[in-house]
Write an enzyme that holds these catalytic residues in place. Structure first.
Site, PDB file in Angstrom:
ATOM      1  N   ASP A 202       0.835  -1.187   0.000  1.00 41.09           N
ATOM      2  CA  ASP A 202       0.000   0.000   0.000  1.00 41.09           C
ATOM      3  C   ASP A 202       0.880   1.251   0.000  1.00 41.09           C
ATOM      4  O   ASP A 202       1.892   1.310   0.700  1.00 41.09           O
ATOM      5  CB  ASP A 202      -0.886  -0.029   1.253  1.00 41.09           C
ATOM      6  CG  ASP A 202      -1.891   1.098   1.289  1.00 41.09           C
ATOM      7  OD1 ASP A 202      -2.752   1.151   0.398  1.00 41.09           O
ATOM      8  OD2 ASP A 202      -1.818   1.922   2.225  1.00 41.09           O
ATOM      9  N   GLU A 271       1.828  -0.246  -4.969  1.00 39.17           N
ATOM     10  CA  GLU A 271       0.877   0.766  -5.404  1.00 39.17           C
ATOM     11  C   GLU A 271       1.607   2.107  -5.470  1.00 39.17           C
ATOM     12  O   GLU A 271       2.214   2.542  -4.494  1.00 39.17           O
ATOM     13  CB  GLU A 271      -0.280   0.859  -4.407  1.00 39.17           C
ATOM     14  CG  GLU A 271      -1.265   1.975  -4.721  1.00 39.17           C
ATOM     15  CD  GLU A 271      -2.171   2.310  -3.557  1.00 39.17           C
ATOM     16  OE1 GLU A 271      -3.354   2.605  -3.806  1.00 39.17           O
ATOM     17  OE2 GLU A 271      -1.708   2.265  -2.396  1.00 39.17           O
TER      18      GLU A 271
END
Length: 543
Positions: A202, A271
């Protein structure tokens, strides 16, 4: 399972958002045993791996992306034993398992932060990013939170501000402290030892900040609709050069890769969300010593033109070198693609065309649960929202709840998701007719189109590993070749509701497509693409 060190190249990864997948214990919230119970279904899709959104211990202010124990399973999702059973079941089905690692920030309920905020001289005093106020008491600099407002929160105990790029209950960890890096890598290894096959990282470009806390400059031009830009959020007005995507990030990614390399057949996908995402993707994946692959928000915008698709692909291809991309057109943070790109018109046929396009591009692919059903965005009233992002920006932005509603397994009041009368988000009545049980009975359904095309894709290694060369595009049509060694495939996609005739000067042998797809055909030197049509062919080599 077959042993392939680079199984992730060209892999299709199915994102499971556990809260909304399947509720096994009747409390209205999906859980890990629910994922295990539906492993046959996931395997039937023909994907290679599962990506599990966070299931760690958390106060759930941001629904698991605020971690209070990196090595624990939150009780609403089950236990560590449940996780181990999920891993075993997935591996028995030939599926890899990747988990979400939220390393940039923790929850403010994490023991590390509780200790850090207690004083200026405790053992973890500098595990988070603390800064004194300006002489007039205002925040240290102009950095902003993605969720709106300053990225700084005053703490009365330390009499300092702490940095939070997201919710103020998600304080950023201080990666400039080597003890923090060591501790986080220990948590990564904890899951590697339990058998996970990789990690989705993330906010992988947020880890480091500028130690001088210099102000971000303003953007010269703010264009709504470009990547991550909404004019109702001041975050879009800055060029984020000091609060993320810092050069120090590279060294950390190398350390992470060194750890992963000790566990064969594991992988990472990062990401990347920033103003220079394609360049960052290249930098983070080149050299085979950092991330295995990255995905960006470049295909998560409202721009679904084939000009945008081609430009995005060619830009990354030009700078990628030996790096590797991963593409996604939907996830748990953006409006569902059937609505975002299709306005819910001709959604079934459009979903098939975009699916074939995505699965034919060079790179790995992340599919978000429900895309294989063509689910539209769920419409929710304000009082039904639970997402703090959506609550803060209502009504201009309705948040992320509309893409997170429970997956419909059956066309009934509770969608076959739960037996609780109060699921954590309401069952969408618009999605119920698209339930798994209904689509499994229809050979023309989107679900069968996904299953059939993924099976077809396995028969042509060019689609998984081959290079790509674009031939033609207009706003709604795209053609390209995929080639590997001496094998070439020709791909043509029509995303419009009009038939298209495309001249072609290649010698082609058409590939028979599954009946669930709108197949094109050849006629006297042309490819005829019906509305939302798809055409694949082997390129015959000339003598």
């Amino acid at each position: 399972m077959t042993h392939n060190q680079e199984w992730w190249r060209g892999a299709v990864i199915y994102q499971v958002y556990p809260r909304s997948f399947f509720d096994s214990n009747k409390d209205g919230i999906g859980d890990l045993p629910g994922v295990t119970a539906k492993m046959d279904y996931i395997a039937s899709l023909g994907v290679d791996a599962i990506w599990l959104s966070p299931f760690f211990t958390s106060p759930m202010k941001d629904f698991g992306y605020d971690v209070s124990d990196y090595c624990g399973v939150d009780p609403i999702f089950g236990t560590l034993d449940d996780f181990d059973q999920l891993i075993e079941s997935a591996h028995q089905h030939g599926l890899k398992v990747m988990i979400d690692q939220v390393l940039n920030h923790s929850s403010d309920q994490h023991p590390w932060f509780i200790e850090s905020r207690n004083s200026h001289d405790n053992a973890k005093a500098d595990w988070y990013i603390w800064a004194d106020a300006q002489p007039d008491g205002t925040v240290p600099n102009n950095w902003l939170s993605v969720f709106g407002g300053p990225a700084w929160r005053w703490d009365s105990r330390r009499k300092q501000y702490y940095l939070h790029n997201f919710l103020d209950s998600q304080p950023d960890l201080n990666f400039h402290n080597p003890d923090v890096v060591d501790a986080l890598l220990d948590t990564v290894e904890f899951w590697l030892k339990r058998g996970v096959d990789g990690f989705r990282l993330d906010t992988a470009n947020y880890y480091y900040h500028d130690v001088e806390l210099r102000n971000n400059p303003p953007k010269e031009e703010v264009v709504e609709g470009s990547i991550g830009v909404r004019l109702d959020n001041p975050y879009a007005y800055q060029l984020h050069v000091y609060d993320k995507s810092r050069p120090e990030n590279i060294a950390f990614l190398k350390r992470l890769r060194t750890l992963l390399d000790q566990y064969p057949e594991t992988t990472t996908v990062g990401e990347v969300g920033c103003d220079f995402s394609l360049e960052t993707m290249a930098a983070y994946t080149q050299g085979k010593d950092k991330l295995h692959m990255c995905y960006s928000f470049d295909l998560l915008t409202h721009d679904n033109s084939m000009n945008h698709i081609r430009n995005t692909m060619e830009t990354i291809e030009a700078g990628l070198g030996d790096g590797w991309p991963c593409w996604s057109i939907g996830n748990h943070d953006v409006e569902r693609v059937a609505t975002r790109w299709g306005n819910n018109q001709d959604a079934i046929n459009k979903s098939k065309a975009y699916m074939a396009m995505l699965l034919s591009l060079r790179g790995s692919v992340c599919l978000y649960q429900g895309e294989e059903l063509g689910l539209p965005e769920a419409e929710l009233a304000f009082e039904q929202l639970v997402d703090p992002f959506g609550i803060n920006f209502w009504p201009e932005f309705k948040g992320r709840d509309g893409c997170r509603t429970p997956l419909p397994w059956q066309d009934d009041e509770l969608g076959g998701f739960t037996q609780s009368t109060q699921p954590w988000l309401p069952i969408s009545t618009a999605q119920r007719p698209l339930a798994v049980s209904e689509q499994e009975k229809d050979p023309q359904s989107i679900l069968h189109a996904y299953q059939d095309f993924l099976q077809l894709r396995r028969q042509y290694p060019e689609l998984r590993h081959g290079d790509i060369a674009f031939l033609y595009h207009d706003e709604t049509t795209l053609t390209f070749t995929r080639h590997s060694e001496n094998k070439h495939l020709y791909v043509a996609i029509n995303t419009s509701d009009q038939e298209k005739t495309l001249p072609v000067d290649l010698s082609l042998s058409p590939i028979v497509l599954p009946q669930a797809l709108n197949a094109g055909h050849m006629k006297t030197g042309c490819v005829i693409l019906p509305a939302y049509g798809i055409f694949l062919a082997t390129v015959m080599q000339t003598p």
